[in-house]
Design an enzyme around this catalytic site. Structure first.
Site, PDB file in Angstrom:
ATOM      1  N   CYS A  19       0.790  -1.294  -0.185  1.00  0.00           N
ATOM      2  CA  CYS A  19       0.122  -0.026  -0.014  1.00  0.00           C
ATOM      3  C   CYS A  19       0.799   1.281  -0.011  1.00  0.00           C
ATOM      4  O   CYS A  19       0.910   2.046  -1.115  1.00  0.00           O
ATOM      5  CB  CYS A  19      -0.787  -0.021   1.287  1.00  0.00           C
ATOM      6  SG  CYS A  19      -2.338  -1.252   1.322  1.00  0.00           S
ATOM      7  N   GLU A  70       4.357   1.123   2.039  1.00  0.00           N
ATOM      8  CA  GLU A  70       5.234   0.823   2.838  1.00  0.00           C
ATOM      9  C   GLU A  70       6.561   1.226   2.476  1.00  0.00           C
ATOM     10  O   GLU A  70       7.142   0.662   1.353  1.00  0.00           O
ATOM     11  CB  GLU A  70       5.367  -0.528   3.215  1.00  0.00           C
ATOM     12  CG  GLU A  70       3.865  -1.092   3.978  1.00  0.00           C
ATOM     13  CD  GLU A  70       2.912  -1.232   3.089  1.00  0.00           C
ATOM     14  OE1 GLU A  70       2.183  -0.474   2.472  1.00  0.00           O
ATOM     15  OE2 GLU A  70       2.620  -2.662   2.712  1.00  0.00           O
TER      16      GLU A  70
END
Lengths: 787, 266
Positions: A431, A433
């Site tokens: 997502c 990170e």
């Protein structure tokens, strides 16, 4: 788009998601019949990998230019019984569930009933994992205080760095051999583990070469039977490519793509790591191949684009492996989160946007596929044109690409101790990170329900839903004299559950390190070969374990409501507030309206409300950051939910912010849905009050209607909006460009909107595939521009 | 210290001047334009407005006071919250209304503070203010968004309640020096949506061409329609938006052909 691409894309879109038993059967027969029990576990795992690649059915589609499928056909998705086993009931549920379903054939069910289940029942990694967890861990897990990422899927979130674009499997085998030689000549008994690990890596590298060779044989065979001269030539060319890569470093554009694709398949066949795998900084990696081909007259731009289209379709053919239970709820999507990175800076710190960046942006726009996900890294050094081009795609409303702050990511990675070069070569995966691509093993360990923990705190550690004492007794809230007393109690609770979570993860990491090493993945990530240590055991240069905080907006607004109504204005007693919560606001409707509409809220650039976000964030950070993990690195935090805010909401009772029991929590660091009534700039200001640099990623969703993308001037303004947020060290922002009416209509007439993709939280999904609650939530998210 | 009567403050305002801006809406207006979508800006004192509030599926009638007195410092505190956005985008503060120049002393103080803080300022004005006041205050701003509704005085009187003599006089006072101008023309069906009307406006603005950065043609919208009811005022004279005469693109072409940069919308 060429006719070929059109057909392949259509095929990929229309292919049914099925759960296929092939891999599970192969891995079962290997363990049952071919397992050399005298060998060390890494070697066993490498041989299992080899067994699958030797025996799996090969799929080569009509007119494909890039070959290789994980399953026997596009979207035929394998399972990984050594990690976690599907029961017959699970298979039925997967087949029947309305969202993110997988069709299961009778043949597959029989294979499960007769072979797979009898062999693996009680022997999976999940069984071992659960048996090792403490009662406190199990109770908190079942109550929804946190989730566990490694329960059904292997550690991952891994991204390929630059190394593999200049090396082949033969080079890696050579490296392994050299390292082995040194180890063996040292005659150190303590080296046995390393020796076994390197032997395993060697076997895995060879296995992938053989897999490519099998494709080459098949392609040659197809060529001999092919009557069309054009396709015949193509097939032979492709066979030739499969003979060269991944054995050797790629030397052409086409080879580079096929090379990566085989590697990708290797990683997602060996295990089912989270976020599949990821080619990383694709514009950087592909540019030299493209330029060399152009110069040599081997390729033109159109041909390069067609190859990229074929490459894109390959990702879309590979849904995330079927998830069940909590894992399905926390990540309820077919997306497997291969997040293509574009832009950013080069290793020397200079602007990395290049010709290939724009070509790839064009490919994203044309393909309009769920997978791969895409993002742009925006550094202060990148040109506005790059952002404008990105906005051009965002405005079409399919939720990609998301926009990241390179300069923040670099600071985050530096804070964690990475070198400046490794930081600049990094980016974001999954997502949002942050990671040092190619040199870091950063595991996401699970979501952490910050809101639920406040609920527990307000009941002195007792969970009213599962009816048990979960947390420590931090005092009856009615005895709290002031807001500080409450915050002290909340801090104790957060710390308590963070400790339980991290203790669990140390055991789980050890379990993967010893029982499910990943020798193939270890070949790819530096310095696993040099250390002779597996990726899952701390072999990478950097090792990080993340816990992902969820519900920041919800918990902030709840704390603010307590401060505002109970302590500062005394509009209600603590007892009154607790009663309102207990009654789920029945007979407290007037008060709930007060809570929802006339109480300070996070996301409006109001320090009175935002302070609680900062305090909660800091408390979470201090509880986690710097705690050693099993693999020699440290625990860190990030703030993202995927779809877990829905699950966490379903286990959390009514809260002081006026949210009723069971309703989704806020997502990422976004404000509670519909409460940011001030302006987009106010949301960004609020969100930037937490220190993003101390995280490994935060997620902020902003919804805009297409009216914000009218003309050149509005592009300039959105560009400035992005740059401003990034100047404030914001990590990430994503835009949902769609009107609420369109979405409501899509809910009523799903058949009319089969291609409607929306940004969910760090990723995009088909609107039709979202649960109704998530659909409603997306509609609710404040629509700036339609005020 | 002066206080100003303000009825709204909007951040991320992107249609009222360059860059990302905060627009502060002053309450009180000498004009009563028949198409006005902000009728709550007319009266120069706080007033109660009724509206429906939907909560949890239930709708109820609530009373809200429109208009609050602010000190210039209070406004600046809010405006400065978005400093980073102004710096990145070349934005700043826009004062609008109502008629901001009608609260001259307060506005002067506010604009002087903006100068101190280095914030770009724009005034959105009807131009209907005493001449001496007009030039003194506009001299403090970087940009004036100048509304021209019609060149025809009779019509102007009829549809806005005031003559356009003063408006045109004030416009010409900016001919030699003062801030740059953006001319804003609301295109109102049945009122001025005719090429002949637009030509007449063109003739009015031509003498100050040197100072004009752009002409904005603002399409009519009915956003304010239920506000009249909420305020308990009878619509002055609502225009029927179904009347469409000449096309707005032909107006744009007219201004462009005469050397004016032109834009649809603000």
């Amino acid at each position: 788009m060429t006719e070929r691409v059109n057909a392949l894309r259509k095929q990929s879109l229309e292919a049914e998601n099925i759960l296929h038993h092939e891999r599970a059967m192969l891995v079962t027969s290997f363990y049952r019949e071919a397992l050399p029990t005298v060998e060390a576990i890494p070697v066993q795992r490498a041989l299992a990998f080899q067994y699958i690649l030797e025996n799996k059915h090969l799929y080569i589609g009509d007119n494909e230019l890039i070959v290789g499928e994980r399953g026997p056909a596009p979207k035929a998705t394998p399972t990984y019984p050594e990690v976690s086993l599907h029961s017959l009931k699970d298979l039925e549920a997967l087949n029947d569930r309305p969202k993110v379903s997988f069709k299961v054939s009778e043949e597959t069910k029989r294979a499960y009933a007769d072979v797979i289940i009898p062999f693996w029942k009680g022997r999976t990694n999940r069984d071992k994992l659960m048996s090792l967890m403490s009662p406190a861990w199990l109770n908190a897990y079942k109550a929804g205080v946190f989730t566990e990422f490694q329960e059904q899927r292997a550690p991952g979130h891994t991204v390929l760095g630059k190394k593999m674009w200049g090396k082949g499997m033969l080079d890696l085998m050579d490296e392994c051999d050299k390292k082995l030689e040194r180890l063996l000549s040292a005659k150190d008994a303590g080296n046995t583990e390393k020796v076994n690990e390197l032997r395993a890596m060697n076997i895995a590298a060879k296995a992938l070469i053989l897999f490519a060779e099998r494709h080459a044989d098949a392609l040659e065979k197809m060529a001999s039977g092919e009557t069309g001269a054009g396709r015949k030539k193509e097939l032979l060319q492709m066979a030739n490519i499969c003979r060269r890569v991944p054995a050797n470093a790629p030397s052409t554009f086409h080879e580079a793509l096929q090379h990566y694709w085989f590697i990708h398949l290797g990683v997602i066949t060996e295990l089912n790591p989270w976020d599949s795998f990821n080619p990383g900084r694709l514009d950087q990696h592909l540019l030299p191949f493209y330029q060399a081909d152009l110069e040599a007259g081997r390729i033109n731009k159109e041909q390069a684009r067609e190859l990229l289209h074929c490459f894109w379709i390959k990702f879309n053919n590979h849904p995330a492996p079927p998830k069940m239970g909590v894992t399905a709820q926390e990540s309820n999507t077919y997306t497997d989160f291969a997040l293509i990175n574009l832009g950013g800076v080069k290793e020397d710190g200079s602007d990395a946007v290049n010709e290939m960046t724009y070509i790839l942006l064009e490919v994203i726009r044309e393909m309009r596929l769920l997978q791969p996900s895409s993002m742009v890294q925006v550094s202060k050094k990148n040109p506005d044109r790059f952002i404008h081009r990105t906005l051009d795609i965002i405005r079409t409303g399919f939720g990609q690409p998301s926009v990241f702050n390179t300069d923040a990511i670099i600071q985050e990675l530096l804070r964690q101790g990475k070198s400046i070069e490794d930081a600049r070569n990094g980016g974001a995966s999954g997502c949002v990170e942050s990671g040092a691509f190619g040199v870091e093993a950063y595991f996401l360990t699970g979501y952490f329900n910050l809101t639920k923990i406040l609920e527990l705190c307000l009941h002195n550690g007792y969970d009213t839903r599962t009816k048990q004492q979960l947390g420590p007794e931090t005092g009856n809230p009615e005895s709290f004299k002031n807001f500080d007393d409450l915050m002290t109690a909340y801090r104790t609770q957060v710390r308590y559950f963070a400790d339980i979570k991290m203790e669990g993860n140390k055991i789980i990491e050890q379990l993967y390190a010893t029982q499910l090493p990943a020798p193939f993945l270890s070949l790819l990530i530096e310095d696993c070969i040099a250390n002779g240590t597996d990726y899952n055991a701390g072999g990478a240069r950097y090792n990080t374990s993340y816990i992902q905080g969820v519900g920041l907006g919800s918990v902030t607004d709840s704390l603010t409501a307590l401060n505002y109504h109970v302590f500062d204005n005394k509009t209600i007693s603590m007892n009154g507030m607790l009663q309102a919560m207990q009654n789920n606001f029945a007979n407290f409707e007037e008060f709930r309206e007060e809570l929802v509409l006339r109480t300070p809220k996070y996301g409006n650039d109001d320090d009175y409300a935002d302070q609680q976000a900062v305090d909660t964030f800091n408390m979470f950070f201090e509880s986690v950051d710097g705690v050693p993990c099993f693999r020699g690195g440290m625990f860190r935090i990030n703030m993202l939910p995927t779809t877990c805010h829905i699950y966490f909401g379903s286990v959390t009772g009514a809260m002081p912010d006026g949210r009723k029991a069971g309703i989704p929590l806020s997502e990422g660091i976004s404000p509670v849905q519909g409460t940011d009534t001030n302006s987009p700039t106010a949301v960004l200001k609020s969100a930037a009050k937490i220190d993003h640099i101390k995280t490994g990623g935060t997620l902020l969703n902003q919804k805009f209607t297409p009216s914000f993308f009218d003309d050149e001037e509005s592009y300039d303004k959105l560009t400035s909006l992005i740059r401003s947020y990034f100047r404030l060290d914001g990590h990430h922002i994503q835009f949902n460009v769609i009107s609420a009416d369109t979405l409501r209509d899509a809910q009523k007439h799903p058949e009319k909107y089969r291609d409607l993709i929306v940004r969910v939280a760090g990723y995009s999904d088909y609107f039709n595939d979202l649960g109704e609650d998530l659909q409603n939530e997306i509609i609710l998210r404040t629509e700036h521009g339609e005020q | 210290m002066e206080k100003g009567l303000i009825f709204d403050i909007r951040r991320y305002s992107v249609h009222d001047g360059p860059g990302i801006r905060t627009t502060v809406f002053f309450k009180g207006c000498p004009l009563k334009c028949s198409w006005c979508h902000n009728p709550e800006s007319w009266l120069d004192e706080p007033q109660v407005m009724e509206r429906d509030r939907v909560f949890n599926g239930h709708s109820k009638r609530v009373k809200e006071t429109v208009g609050r007195w602010y000190s210039a410092e209070e406004i600046i505190d809010i405006v400065m919250k978005d400093r980073v956005f102004y710096e990145e985008s070349g934005g700043g503060l826009t004062v609008s209304g109502g008629e901001p120049l009608q609260q001259g002393m307060f506005l002067k103080e506010l604009l002087s503070l903006c100068q101190q803080y280095g914030i770009h300022t724009a005034i959105d004005t009807s131009g209907y203010v005493p001449e001496d006041q007009f030039s003194e205050i506009t001299g403090l701003a970087k940009l004036v968004l100048y509304d021209i509704k019609s060149a025809n005085n009779t019509k102007h009187q009829e549809y806005t309640g005031v003559s356009n003599d003063l408006i045109i006089k004030n416009l010409y006072s900016l001919k030699e020096n003062g801030p740059k101008l953006i001319i804003r023309i609301p295109v109102i069906p049945g009122f001025n949506d005719q090429l002949a009307e637009m030509r007449a406006i063109l003739d009015v603005i031509r003498p100050v061409k040197e100072r004009i950065q752009r002409v904005d043609l603002l399409p009519y919208h009915r956003l304010g329609i239920n506000k009249y009811e909420s305020l308990g005022i009878k619509p002055f004279r609502l225009v029927d938006q179904n009347i469409r005469r000449d096309d707005i693109t032909s107006f744009m072409k007219l201004y462009a052909d005469n050397g004016f940069p032109v834009k649809k919308g603000g």
